[in-house]
Design a protein around this motif. Sequence first.
Motif, PDB file in Angstrom:
ATOM      1  N   MET A   1       0.842  -1.189   0.000  1.00 54.44           N
ATOM      2  CA  MET A   1       0.000   0.000   0.000  1.00 54.44           C
ATOM      3  C   MET A   1       0.879   1.242   0.000  1.00 54.44           C
ATOM      4  SD  MET A   1      -2.828   1.292   2.784  1.00 54.44           S
ATOM      5  CE  MET A   1      -4.161   0.246   2.265  1.00 54.44           C
ATOM      6  N   ALA A   2       0.526   2.221  -0.778  1.00 53.78           N
ATOM      7  CA  ALA A   2       1.292   3.460  -0.876  1.00 53.78           C
ATOM      8  C   ALA A   2       1.155   4.266   0.415  1.00 53.78           C
ATOM      9  CB  ALA A   2       0.801   4.287  -2.057  1.00 53.78           C
ATOM     10  N   GLU A   3       2.214   4.983   0.761  1.00 54.26           N
ATOM     11  CA  GLU A   3       2.190   5.829   1.949  1.00 54.26           C
ATOM     12  C   GLU A   3       1.324   7.052   1.669  1.00 54.26           C
ATOM     13  OE1 GLU A   3       5.344   8.376   4.550  1.00 54.26           O
ATOM     14  OE2 GLU A   3       5.996   6.456   3.733  1.00 54.26           O
ATOM     15  N   LEU A   4       0.475   7.410   2.623  1.00 56.41           N
ATOM     16  CA  LEU A   4      -0.411   8.557   2.459  1.00 56.41           C
ATOM     17  C   LEU A   4       0.382   9.853   2.527  1.00 56.41           C
ATOM     18  CD1 LEU A   4      -3.412   7.558   4.759  1.00 56.41           C
ATOM     19  CD2 LEU A   4      -3.302   7.453   2.281  1.00 56.41           C
TER      20      LEU A   4
END
Length: 81
Positions: A1-4
């Motif tokens: 998951m990509a970092e926010l």
Amino acid sequence: MAELERPERLQIMLTAEELSALENWRFEKRMPSRSAAVRELLRRGLDADGFLTAGQGAKSQDFGILRSANGDGSSGEQAGD
């Protein structure tokens, strides 16, 4: 998951009148989202109170509350720093 990009969340409760005022302001200013409108209003309020200093090269598309020296919104400066 990509970092926010903005990992911190803030939940607020509004009256129907407050939400209507926010939505009207948002659409009048053509803000892309409620979140962007709230961040911009918070930034303006802090700035009006003298809490923020204007960052050079900041772009309106950033819609960040606190701006870093490079304008990415990752950290900010307080007046007097």
